[in-house]
Design an enzyme around this catalytic site. Structure first.
Site, PDB file in Angstrom:
ATOM      1  N   CYS A   1      46.766 -10.172  24.096  1.00 26.69           N
ATOM      2  CA  CYS A   1      48.365  -9.817  24.185  1.00 26.69           C
ATOM      3  C   CYS A   1      48.721 -11.090  25.500  1.00 26.69           C
ATOM      4  O   CYS A   1      48.801 -12.071  25.173  1.00 26.69           O
ATOM      5  CB  CYS A   1      48.139  -8.650  25.332  1.00 26.69           C
ATOM      6  N   ARG A   2      47.714 -11.058  26.989  1.00 29.63           N
ATOM      7  CA  ARG A   2      48.398 -11.349  27.796  1.00 29.63           C
ATOM      8  C   ARG A   2      48.351 -13.263  27.414  1.00 29.63           C
ATOM      9  O   ARG A   2      48.195 -13.987  27.859  1.00 29.63           O
ATOM     10  CB  ARG A   2      47.696 -11.342  28.952  1.00 29.63           C
ATOM     11  N   SER A   3      47.133 -13.381  26.565  1.00 33.07           N
ATOM     12  CA  SER A   3      46.746 -14.750  27.181  1.00 33.07           C
ATOM     13  C   SER A   3      46.656 -15.539  25.376  1.00 33.07           C
ATOM     14  O   SER A   3      47.220 -16.710  26.277  1.00 33.07           O
ATOM     15  CB  SER A   3      44.843 -15.344  26.643  1.00 33.07           C
TER      16      SER A   3
ATOM     17  N   ASN B   1      41.637 -10.994  24.439  1.00 31.72           N
ATOM     18  CA  ASN B   1      42.688 -12.574  23.812  1.00 31.72           C
ATOM     19  C   ASN B   1      43.573 -11.900  22.443  1.00 31.72           C
ATOM     20  O   ASN B   1      44.115 -12.287  21.383  1.00 31.72           O
ATOM     21  CB  ASN B   1      41.320 -13.284  22.826  1.00 31.72           C
TER      22      ASN B   1
ATOM     23  N   CYS C   1      42.118 -13.782  28.922  1.00 32.16           N
ATOM     24  CA  CYS C   1      42.299 -12.267  28.966  1.00 32.16           C
ATOM     25  C   CYS C   1      41.100 -11.713  28.785  1.00 32.16           C
ATOM     26  O   CYS C   1      40.037 -12.142  28.101  1.00 32.16           O
ATOM     27  CB  CYS C   1      43.482 -11.853  28.676  1.00 32.16           C
TER      28      CYS C   1
ATOM     29  N   ASP D   1      49.632  -5.403  32.529  1.00 29.71           N
ATOM     30  CA  ASP D   1      49.197  -5.896  31.231  1.00 29.71           C
ATOM     31  C   ASP D   1      49.857  -4.786  30.539  1.00 29.71           C
ATOM     32  O   ASP D   1      49.902  -3.250  30.754  1.00 29.71           O
ATOM     33  CB  ASP D   1      47.140  -5.477  31.781  1.00 29.71           C
TER      34      ASP D   1
HETATM   35  P1  4NP Z   1      44.753  -8.416  26.484  1.00 26.39           P
HETATM   36  O1  4NP Z   1      44.998  -6.576  26.364  1.00 26.39           O
HETATM   37  O2  4NP Z   1      43.325  -9.001  28.157  1.00 26.39           O
HETATM   38  O3  4NP Z   1      46.126  -8.835  27.202  1.00 26.39           O
HETATM   39  O4  4NP Z   1      44.433  -8.946  25.307  1.00 26.39           O
HETATM   40  C1  4NP Z   1      44.285  -5.924  26.103  1.00 26.39           C
HETATM   41  C2  4NP Z   1      43.616  -5.849  25.267  1.00 26.39           C
HETATM   42  C3  4NP Z   1      42.717  -5.168  24.632  1.00 26.39           C
HETATM   43  C4  4NP Z   1      41.909  -4.318  25.311  1.00 26.39           C
HETATM   44  C5  4NP Z   1      42.628  -4.268  26.660  1.00 26.39           C
HETATM   45  C6  4NP Z   1      43.481  -5.426  27.521  1.00 26.39           C
HETATM   46  N1  4NP Z   1      40.705  -2.911  25.012  1.00 26.39           N
HETATM   47  O5  4NP Z   1      40.130  -2.643  25.589  1.00 26.39           O
HETATM   48  O6  4NP Z   1      40.694  -3.326  24.041  1.00 26.39           O
END
Ligand code: 4NP
Length: 162
Positions: free
Chosen positions: A15-17, A13, A10, A122
């Site tokens: 939340c989702r992954s 790295n 994701c 998300d």
């Molecule tokens: P993830 O969520 O891709 O599911 O880990 C996010 C974590 C951080 C950010 C965006 C999405 N960010 O923009 O920092």
């Protein structure tokens, strides 16, 4: 049987992954598939490298008995060599992975492919409930991917016996 190595990716790295990796690891343990499946996760963005997973993701994984120790890391060129299946959390991530994949483009898929595409929630800007919703969505997707990779869970031989 050759081991299938799955990488969940994701943006951050955190939340989702990691949620996907935690669910996958839980299923692998439940089904005794540790000899044939392994998983890791990574980010397309650099911002959170070295950090633990988001506290909301950790809380949801704990509630479901799927928590594991995790440190966020960016994807590397070696990942495209070493993993068999590289699953992107959304289309933006998929696009970035395809740009980086070189001759390994065929390994890159959308995590939601078993739904025919579409997006998972998300949870980054959401609350714990959004994270829980993400967990439930990804759990269904992981079960569908496992069905593709190793088939359906075998019936419990004790089930239905008097
Ligand atoms: P993830 O969520 O891709 O599911 O880990 C996010 C974590 C951080 C950010 C965006 C999405 N960010 O923009 O920092």
């Amino acid at each position: 049987m050759k081991k299938t190595r799955v990488l969940f990716v994701c943006l951050g790295n955190i939340c989702r992954s990691p949620i996907a990796e935690g669910i996958f690891r839980k299923r692998v343990t439940e089904r005794g598939l540790g000899e044939v499946l392994t998983a890791d996760s990574a980010a397309t963005g650099p911002w959170h490298a070295g950090e633990p997973m988001d506290p909301r993701a950790a809380e949801v994984l704990r509630r479901h008995g799927a928590y594991f120790e995790h440190t966020a890391r960016p994807i590397t060129p070696e990942d495209f060599e070493q993993f068999d299946l590289i699953l992107a959390a959304d289309r933006e991530v998929e696009r970035d992975l395809l740009r980086l994949a070189g001759r390994h483009r065929g390994k890159v898929h959308l995590l939601t492919e078993p739904w025919g595409g579409g997006e998972i929630t998300d949870p980054w800007e959401g609350d714990l409930a959004a994270c829980e919703e993400t967990y439930i969505q990804i759990e269904d997707l992981i079960d569908r991917w496992l069905e593709r990779i190793v088939g359906e869970p075998e019936d419990d031989p004790q089930a239905g016996r008097a």
